[in-house]
Every structure is written in structure tokens, then in C-alpha cells.
Scaffold this motif. Structure first.
Motif, short mmCIF file in Angstrom:
data_model
loop_
_atom_site.label_atom_id
_atom_site.label_comp_id
_atom_site.label_asym_id
_atom_site.label_seq_id
_atom_site.Cartn_x
_atom_site.Cartn_y
_atom_site.Cartn_z
N ASN A 23 -9.68 -12.51 -6.78
CA ASN A 23 -8.34 -12.34 -6.21
C ASN A 23 -7.70 -11.03 -6.68
OD1 ASN A 23 -8.28 -14.77 -4.70
ND2 ASN A 23 -7.84 -15.91 -6.57
N GLU A 24 -7.91 -10.71 -7.95
CA GLU A 24 -7.39 -9.43 -8.46
C GLU A 24 -8.07 -8.25 -7.76
OE1 GLU A 24 -4.82 -9.07 -10.34
OE2 GLU A 24 -4.60 -10.98 -11.38
N GLN A 25 -9.36 -8.38 -7.49
CA GLN A 25 -10.07 -7.34 -6.74
C GLN A 25 -9.49 -7.19 -5.34
OE1 GLN A 25 -14.24 -8.35 -6.78
NE2 GLN A 25 -14.42 -8.10 -8.99
N GLN A 26 -9.15 -8.33 -4.74
CA GLN A 26 -8.56 -8.30 -3.39
C GLN A 26 -7.18 -7.65 -3.42
OE1 GLN A 26 -8.81 -12.01 -1.24
NE2 GLN A 26 -7.27 -11.36 0.23
N ILE A 27 -6.41 -7.91 -4.45
CA ILE A 27 -5.10 -7.27 -4.57
C ILE A 27 -5.27 -5.76 -4.64
CG2 ILE A 27 -3.18 -6.86 -6.18
CD1 ILE A 27 -3.17 -9.89 -6.70
N LEU A 28 -6.20 -5.30 -5.45
CA LEU A 28 -6.44 -3.87 -5.56
C LEU A 28 -6.89 -3.28 -4.22
CD1 LEU A 28 -6.42 -1.47 -7.52
CD2 LEU A 28 -8.82 -2.00 -8.05
N SER A 29 -7.74 -3.98 -3.51
CA SER A 29 -8.17 -3.52 -2.18
C SER A 29 -6.98 -3.42 -1.23
CB SER A 29 -9.22 -4.47 -1.60
OG SER A 29 -10.38 -4.47 -2.37
N GLY A 30 -6.10 -4.42 -1.28
CA GLY A 30 -4.90 -4.39 -0.44
C GLY A 30 -4.01 -3.21 -0.75
N VAL A 31 -3.87 -2.90 -2.03
CA VAL A 31 -3.04 -1.76 -2.44
C VAL A 31 -3.68 -0.46 -1.95
CG1 VAL A 31 -2.21 -0.45 -4.44
CG2 VAL A 31 -1.92 -2.93 -4.36
N TYR A 32 -5.00 -0.35 -2.05
CA TYR A 32 -5.69 0.85 -1.54
C TYR A 32 -5.45 1.02 -0.04
CZ TYR A 32 -8.41 1.55 -5.86
OH TYR A 32 -8.80 1.79 -7.15
N LEU A 33 -5.56 -0.08 0.71
CA LEU A 33 -5.30 -0.01 2.16
C LEU A 33 -3.88 0.46 2.44
CD1 LEU A 33 -7.04 -3.23 3.52
CD2 LEU A 33 -7.57 -0.88 4.17
N GLN A 34 -2.93 -0.08 1.68
CA GLN A 34 -1.54 0.33 1.86
C GLN A 34 -1.34 1.80 1.53
OE1 GLN A 34 1.52 -2.60 0.35
NE2 GLN A 34 -0.35 -3.65 -0.29
N THR A 35 -2.05 2.28 0.51
CA THR A 35 -1.92 3.68 0.11
C THR A 35 -2.44 4.60 1.20
OG1 THR A 35 -2.15 3.04 -2.21
CG2 THR A 35 -2.53 5.36 -1.68
N VAL A 36 -3.60 4.28 1.75
CA VAL A 36 -4.15 5.09 2.84
C VAL A 36 -3.21 5.04 4.04
CG1 VAL A 36 -6.06 5.30 4.49
CG2 VAL A 36 -6.54 4.85 2.09
N GLY A 37 -2.70 3.85 4.35
CA GLY A 37 -1.78 3.70 5.46
C GLY A 37 -0.50 4.49 5.27
N GLN A 38 0.05 4.46 4.06
CA GLN A 38 1.28 5.21 3.77
C GLN A 38 1.04 6.70 3.93
OE1 GLN A 38 4.38 3.59 2.68
NE2 GLN A 38 5.00 5.56 3.48
N PHE A 39 -0.13 7.16 3.46
CA PHE A 39 -0.49 8.58 3.57
C PHE A 39 -0.61 8.98 5.05
CE2 PHE A 39 -3.67 12.07 3.44
CZ PHE A 39 -2.94 12.97 2.69
N TRP B 39 -0.35 0.11 10.70
CA TRP B 39 -1.27 -1.03 10.79
C TRP B 39 -2.06 -1.20 9.49
CZ3 TRP B 39 -0.98 -5.05 13.66
CH2 TRP B 39 -0.43 -4.98 14.94
N LEU B 40 -2.51 -0.09 8.92
CA LEU B 40 -3.25 -0.19 7.65
C LEU B 40 -2.36 -0.74 6.53
CD1 LEU B 40 -5.45 3.03 7.59
CD2 LEU B 40 -6.23 0.66 7.62
#
Length: 131
Positions: free
Chosen positions: A59-75, A105-106
Motif C-alpha cells: 500500500n505504501e508503494q502504491q501511495i508513492l506511485s500515486g504521488v509520482y503520477l500526480q507529479t507528472v500530471g502537475q508538470f 487526468w494523470l
């Protein structure tokens, strides 16, 4: 051209300049959000590297993946908004809109991934704390 039409045109030009100024402020605000999102991703990554317990939790790995997706999306959103604001060409503005929406969307997907994992962590904690 009569005075009334000239006054209306001047008002429209002033309004367009004000809108452009506000759009530039918007782009700046979004770039500031990118910086914050990058700080969040880096900080969570560092915690992930330091803690074996967190690193081994799916679950912690999934949280980190979600944050990475949000970071790419924000960029991507910041790039798209900047393209829209800085270009007067409609084709470039449309491309900027497409990039912005892809970023949105990301970010949404990343938020769903993160929230899903967070909910599962809460469930695990409730089962551990409340017998």
C-alpha cells in the motif's frame, strides 16, 4: 470610427490585457504547485528508502506511485498552461490545452491510486487497533 466604438475597442483591449495578466499569474501559481509536488515526491521517496517497513508495504508503494503520477500530471499541466498563455497561435494554444487536460487526468488517476492505498492502510490500522 465614432467615439463610442473607439471607447468600446479600448475597453476590450484593456480587458484582454487584464485577462492575459491573470492567466500569467495562473501559470505562475501552477508552476509553484509543481515545485511543491516535486518536494512531496522526493520526500516520500526518501522515507521509502530509509524505512524497510514502509518499503515492504504494498500500500505504501502504491501511495508513492500515486504521488509520482500526480507529479507528472502537475508538470504536464504547467507546461500546457504555459503554452496557452505564451502563444497567440490557436494551434499552439489547442496543443497546450491537450497537454493540460492530459496532466489533469494523470493527477486524477494518481489521486485515486493514492487514496485507494490510503484507505486500505486505514483499514489495516483499524483491524490492528480495534479487535
Amino acid at each position: 470610427m465614432d467615439i463610442k466604438t473607439e471607447t468600446q475597442n479600448t475597453g476590450i483591449e484593456d480587458n484582454n490585457k487584464e485577462i492575459l495578466n491573470i492567466e500569467r499569474q495562473l501559470a505562475l501559481g501552477i508552476w509553484i504547485k509543481v515545485i511543491g509536488q516535486i518536494i512531496e515526491a522526493i520526500s516520500l521517496s526518501r522515507i521509502f528508502l530509509v524505512s524497510e517497513e514502509i518499503r515492504s508495504n504494498d500500500n505504501e508503494q502504491q501511495i508513492l506511485s500515486g504521488v509520482y503520477l500526480q507529479t507528472v500530471g502537475q508538470f504536464l499541466e504547467a507546461i500546457g498552461i504555459t503554452n496557452q498563455v505564451l502563444s497567440s497561435d490557436e494551434v499552439h494554444q489547442l496543443q497546450g490545452q491537450k497537454i493540460t487536460v492530459t496532466g489533469d487526468w494523470l493527477q486524477a488517476l494518481g489521486l485515486i491510486v493514492e487514496a485507494n492505498a490510503g484507505s486500505r492502510i486505514i483499514g489495516e490500522e483499524e483491524r490492528r487497533i480495534i479487535p
